[in-house]
Design an enzyme around this catalytic site. Structure first.
Site, mmCIF file in Angstrom:
data_model
loop_
_atom_site.group_PDB
_atom_site.id
_atom_site.type_symbol
_atom_site.label_atom_id
_atom_site.label_comp_id
_atom_site.label_asym_id
_atom_site.label_seq_id
_atom_site.Cartn_x
_atom_site.Cartn_y
_atom_site.Cartn_z
ATOM 1 N N ALA A 257 0.841 -1.057 -0.117
ATOM 2 C CA ALA A 257 -0.035 0.083 -0.065
ATOM 3 C C ALA A 257 0.773 1.266 0.084
ATOM 4 O O ALA A 257 0.396 2.422 -0.594
ATOM 5 C CB ALA A 257 -1.065 -0.077 1.137
ATOM 6 N N ALA A 258 1.873 1.430 0.615
ATOM 7 C CA ALA A 258 2.867 2.607 0.861
ATOM 8 C C ALA A 258 3.254 3.029 -0.514
ATOM 9 O O ALA A 258 3.543 2.403 -1.438
ATOM 10 C CB ALA A 258 3.804 2.193 1.673
ATOM 11 N N GLY B 125 0.757 5.208 -0.012
ATOM 12 C CA GLY B 125 -0.730 5.389 0.370
ATOM 13 C C GLY B 125 -1.723 6.107 -0.417
ATOM 14 O O GLY B 125 -2.881 6.421 0.085
ATOM 15 N N LYS C 65 -3.516 5.041 -2.886
ATOM 16 C CA LYS C 65 -4.518 4.262 -3.098
ATOM 17 C C LYS C 65 -5.243 3.949 -1.894
ATOM 18 O O LYS C 65 -6.484 3.911 -1.938
ATOM 19 C CB LYS C 65 -4.116 3.075 -3.927
ATOM 20 C CG LYS C 65 -3.673 3.290 -5.249
ATOM 21 C CD LYS C 65 -2.979 2.013 -5.876
ATOM 22 C CE LYS C 65 -2.242 2.164 -7.263
ATOM 23 N NZ LYS C 65 -1.120 2.983 -7.164
ATOM 24 N N CYS D 179 3.127 -0.289 -12.363
ATOM 25 C CA CYS D 179 3.354 0.869 -13.203
ATOM 26 C C CYS D 179 4.521 0.473 -13.948
ATOM 27 O O CYS D 179 5.807 1.112 -13.942
ATOM 28 C CB CYS D 179 3.960 2.065 -12.050
ATOM 29 S SG CYS D 179 5.164 1.701 -10.965
#
Length: 424
Positions: A233-234, A236, A238, A348
């Protein structure tokens, strides 16, 4: 006493060397390279010079070779200094006298006369760079027919994208900040904007997030109190999107430092999430989730317009390492879904091994991305995936390269049968 501006140029030279010789990212190299540079403006200048050299290196080298009788070795310091000097004149519009004053001292005890002669020859010739950067051979070969469009997207450094906490306020914030919007919840501002000084920063009305990076979370829609796992997640962005959309978010990442940034962003925006520091390959949830968003670790070649170091330091070894990790993470994420739950996979990256080839391995039921879920100018692939690259939306400022796919975990057959009977 140092010549004014010289520490920034020396730092830029060290940044370039760290990328090309040691394979570091610009961010990894910045701590040591910028340690002796005073002032935010000079640190930003060093980063800008290094970025332009890495973005246009093949074309800068072609100019240098056109002005020398004997080709300079690829790793020769005079070549590196000339790249740095030419990038300033041709890309940053630095006056030639300032470039000479801060460039030649980098060759103290070396062939300063040679560098001065080559630089003077090229400036007198009014040498120019092409409209589109020439990609390194390895990247051009990997990206094939997409290479030309990707390269075109690198010609101009990217603008600043903001994701809004409240998409209903899109037009209001675009007006307040003097920006444009490409879809609800998005505002685009010119590059170089000082983020911390903008209206809305302190109260957490928005956060910085590339438009392409915001699309995976959008594909999960409104949470309505349901549970979602934001895996890897980081820092953050999203997590903030999901929390703002009404999801109960578990944000998991292995990096303590990056999770500190996530917590700071949650505090600034007033949004809530359960933050977990753990290795996703060892961690197990207490209960399955309604949705999992896996923004998987990757080579990040899709961020090449912001991080041109990836053009030079990514190759088959790094791609193979990432694909192995991605496959393992995707398998675990799929196993943590409730029946009927949704999995979104995103990277990405511009590499097919990390995108389409990973998606073909997933055995869940595909849930194709729909045209109306994307900003104008983007469209799903025939398979229902999203694939963006830096050459897309060029007239509006472009976006990063991403691959995104979505699936649904089938519900048990008996549940579907009862639903069918009830309808009948």
């Amino acid at each position: 006493m140092d010549i004014p501006g010289l520490p920034a140029r020396r730092a830029a030279l060290n940044l370039i060397d760290a990328v090309l010789r040691r394979g570091e990212t610009l961010d990894q190299a910045a701590g040591a390279a910028l340690a002796r540079v005073r002032g935010d403006a000079d640190r930003a200048l060093a980063r800008a010079i290094a970025g332009e050299v890495l973005r246009w290196k093949a074309d800068l080298d072609a100019l240098i070779d056109s002005a020398t009788r004997q080709r300079l070795p690829d790793d020769a310091k005079p070549r590196a200094v000339l790249e740095l000097m030419l990038a300033q004149v041709l890309r940053l519009e630095t006056p030639a006298h300032a470039v000479i004053a801060t460039g030649l001292p980098l060759l103290a005890g070396g062939p300063r006369r040679l560098a001065h002669g080559v630089f003077s020859t090229l400036t007198k010739r009014e040498a120019t760079l092409p409209e589109v950067p020439t990609l390194p051979d390895a990247a051009r070969m990997r990206w094939g027919e997409r290479a030309g469009a990707i390269a075109a997207g690198l010609a101009v450094p990217p603008p600043l994208d903001l994701a809004l906490r409240d998409p209903a306020q899109t037009q209001a914030w675009a007006g307040k900040l003097g920006g444009t919007s490409l879809m609800p919840g998005h505002v685009r501002l010119p590059r170089g904007t000082a983020v911390e000084n903008l209206e809305g920063f302190r109260e957490g009305a928005w956060w910085v997030q590339d438009l392409a990076a915001s699309l995976p979370a959008r594909l999960l829609g409104s949470g309505a109190g349901r549970r979602v796992l934001d895996l890897c997640a980081a820092p953050g962005g999203k997590t903030l999107q999901l929390a703002a959309a009404g999801w109960q978010v578990t944000a998991l990442d292995i990096s303590k430092r990056r999770l500190e940034r996530l917590r700071a962003n949650l505090e600034r925006t007033g949004l809530c999430a359960d933050v977990v520091q753990a290795d996703a390959l060892a961690w197990q949830p207490e209960a399955p989730f309604d949705a999992v968003l896996l923004d998987a670790p990757c080579t990040a070649t899709g961020t090449c317009r912001r991080h041109p170091d990836v053009l030079h330091r990514i190759g088959p070894r790094q791609i193979a390492e990432m694909t192995e990790l991605q496959e393992a993470l995707t398998a675990r994420a799929a196993g943590w879904l409730k029946p009927g739950g949704t999995l979104v996979y995103a990277v990405c990256s511009l590499e097919p091994e990390e995108g389409a080839e990973q998606a073909r391995k997933v055995t869940l039921r595909p849930q194709p991305v729909a045209l109306h879920e994307l900003p104008e100018g983007l469209a799903p692939t025939d398979e229902g995936w999203l694939r963006s690259d830096p050459g897309m939306l060029a007239g509006a400022g472009g976006l990063d390269g991403f691959f995104v796919a979505r699936w649904r975990n089938p519900e048990p057959a008996r549940v579907r049968l009862r639903e069918h009977q009830a309808v009948s």
